[in-house]
Scaffold this motif. Structure first.
Motif, PDB file in Angstrom:
ATOM      1  N   ASN A  10       0.794  -1.100  -0.039  1.00 42.75           N
ATOM      2  CA  ASN A  10       0.061   0.117   0.020  1.00 42.75           C
ATOM      3  C   ASN A  10       0.772   1.133   0.039  1.00 42.75           C
ATOM      4  O   ASN A  10       0.603   2.253  -0.299  1.00 42.75           O
ATOM      5  CB  ASN A  10      -1.093   0.038   1.187  1.00 42.75           C
ATOM      6  N   GLN A  11       2.137   0.997   0.591  1.00 42.49           N
ATOM      7  CA  GLN A  11       2.895   2.476   0.508  1.00 42.49           C
ATOM      8  C   GLN A  11       4.047   2.401  -0.525  1.00 42.49           C
ATOM      9  O   GLN A  11       4.159   3.646  -0.744  1.00 42.49           O
ATOM     10  CB  GLN A  11       3.682   2.154   2.062  1.00 42.49           C
ATOM     11  N   ASN A  12       4.640   1.446  -0.912  1.00 45.59           N
ATOM     12  CA  ASN A  12       5.610   1.632  -1.911  1.00 45.59           C
ATOM     13  C   ASN A  12       5.269   1.224  -3.300  1.00 45.59           C
ATOM     14  O   ASN A  12       5.608   0.142  -4.079  1.00 45.59           O
ATOM     15  CB  ASN A  12       6.594   0.772  -1.617  1.00 45.59           C
ATOM     16  N   VAL A  13       4.118   1.861  -3.774  1.00 43.49           N
ATOM     17  CA  VAL A  13       3.459   1.610  -5.094  1.00 43.49           C
ATOM     18  C   VAL A  13       3.767   2.269  -6.178  1.00 43.49           C
ATOM     19  O   VAL A  13       4.139   3.567  -6.142  1.00 43.49           O
ATOM     20  CB  VAL A  13       1.770   1.732  -4.959  1.00 43.49           C
ATOM     21  N   ALA A  20       6.637  -4.410  -4.954  1.00 41.32           N
ATOM     22  CA  ALA A  20       6.965  -3.953  -3.759  1.00 41.32           C
ATOM     23  C   ALA A  20       6.501  -5.058  -2.681  1.00 41.32           C
ATOM     24  O   ALA A  20       6.959  -5.452  -1.634  1.00 41.32           O
ATOM     25  CB  ALA A  20       6.508  -2.791  -3.421  1.00 41.32           C
ATOM     26  N   GLY A  21       5.248  -5.532  -2.937  1.00 40.98           N
ATOM     27  CA  GLY A  21       4.599  -6.459  -2.118  1.00 40.98           C
ATOM     28  C   GLY A  21       5.428  -7.866  -2.144  1.00 40.98           C
ATOM     29  O   GLY A  21       5.548  -8.546  -0.992  1.00 40.98           O
ATOM     30  N   LEU A  22       5.759  -8.229  -3.122  1.00 39.20           N
ATOM     31  CA  LEU A  22       6.682  -9.360  -3.268  1.00 39.20           C
ATOM     32  C   LEU A  22       8.087  -9.042  -2.346  1.00 39.20           C
ATOM     33  O   LEU A  22       8.587 -10.050  -1.484  1.00 39.20           O
ATOM     34  CB  LEU A  22       7.272  -9.875  -4.666  1.00 39.20           C
ATOM     35  N   ALA A  30      14.511  -1.530   0.394  1.00 35.76           N
ATOM     36  CA  ALA A  30      14.243  -0.573  -0.590  1.00 35.76           C
ATOM     37  C   ALA A  30      15.112  -0.699  -2.025  1.00 35.76           C
ATOM     38  O   ALA A  30      14.700  -0.662  -3.236  1.00 35.76           O
ATOM     39  CB  ALA A  30      14.169   0.878  -0.328  1.00 35.76           C
ATOM     40  N   GLY A  31      16.371  -0.966  -1.780  1.00 38.70           N
ATOM     41  CA  GLY A  31      17.423  -1.137  -2.636  1.00 38.70           C
ATOM     42  C   GLY A  31      17.434  -1.973  -3.649  1.00 38.70           C
ATOM     43  O   GLY A  31      17.106  -2.340  -4.914  1.00 38.70           O
ATOM     44  N   ARG A  32      16.743  -3.541  -2.974  1.00 39.79           N
ATOM     45  CA  ARG A  32      16.701  -4.534  -3.669  1.00 39.79           C
ATOM     46  C   ARG A  32      15.316  -4.648  -4.429  1.00 39.79           C
ATOM     47  O   ARG A  32      15.274  -5.285  -5.566  1.00 39.79           O
ATOM     48  CB  ARG A  32      16.549  -5.847  -2.676  1.00 39.79           C
ATOM     49  N   ILE A  33      14.423  -3.968  -3.814  1.00 44.36           N
ATOM     50  CA  ILE A  33      13.085  -3.706  -4.425  1.00 44.36           C
ATOM     51  C   ILE A  33      13.265  -2.852  -5.717  1.00 44.36           C
ATOM     52  O   ILE A  33      12.603  -3.163  -6.971  1.00 44.36           O
ATOM     53  CB  ILE A  33      11.877  -3.223  -3.715  1.00 44.36           C
ATOM     54  N   THR A  34      14.142  -1.788  -5.542  1.00 41.57           N
ATOM     55  CA  THR A  34      14.434  -1.170  -6.724  1.00 41.57           C
ATOM     56  C   THR A  34      15.024  -1.911  -7.700  1.00 41.57           C
ATOM     57  O   THR A  34      14.968  -1.929  -9.211  1.00 41.57           O
ATOM     58  CB  THR A  34      15.333   0.035  -6.436  1.00 41.57           C
ATOM     59  N   ALA A  35      15.896  -2.752  -7.610  1.00 44.13           N
ATOM     60  CA  ALA A  35      16.717  -3.641  -8.311  1.00 44.13           C
ATOM     61  C   ALA A  35      15.738  -4.728  -8.945  1.00 44.13           C
ATOM     62  O   ALA A  35      16.021  -4.933 -10.332  1.00 44.13           O
ATOM     63  CB  ALA A  35      17.783  -4.550  -7.546  1.00 44.13           C
TER      64      ALA A  35
END
Length: 66
Positions: A10-13, A20-22, A30-35
């Motif tokens: 809900n926050q990092n959309v 982001a949910g995964l 956050a760095g790995r989600i961006t990757a």
């Protein structure tokens, strides 16, 4: 043992919150989600539309966080 449930963020959309949910489910920062987002964009270029289909299916199957 705590039970985890895969939900969309809900926050990092960016689009629907699937990636982001995964990342939140697996405890990634956050760095790995961006990757992962960058890897998804590369997969879009290389995959000829297949990643779009997978993303849409995941978006429909993964529930929103209440």
């Amino acid at each position: 043992m705590t039970s985890r449930k895969l939900t969309k963020s809900n926050q990092n959309v960016w689009v629907t919150g699937v990636i982001a949910g995964l990342g939140e489910y697996f405890g990634w920062g956050a760095g790995r989600i961006t990757a992962m987002r960058i890897a998804f964009i590369i997969a879009l270029i290389v995959g000829y539309g297949t990643p779009v289909f997978v993303y849409i299916v995941a978006s429909l199957l993964i529930p929103k966080r209440a």
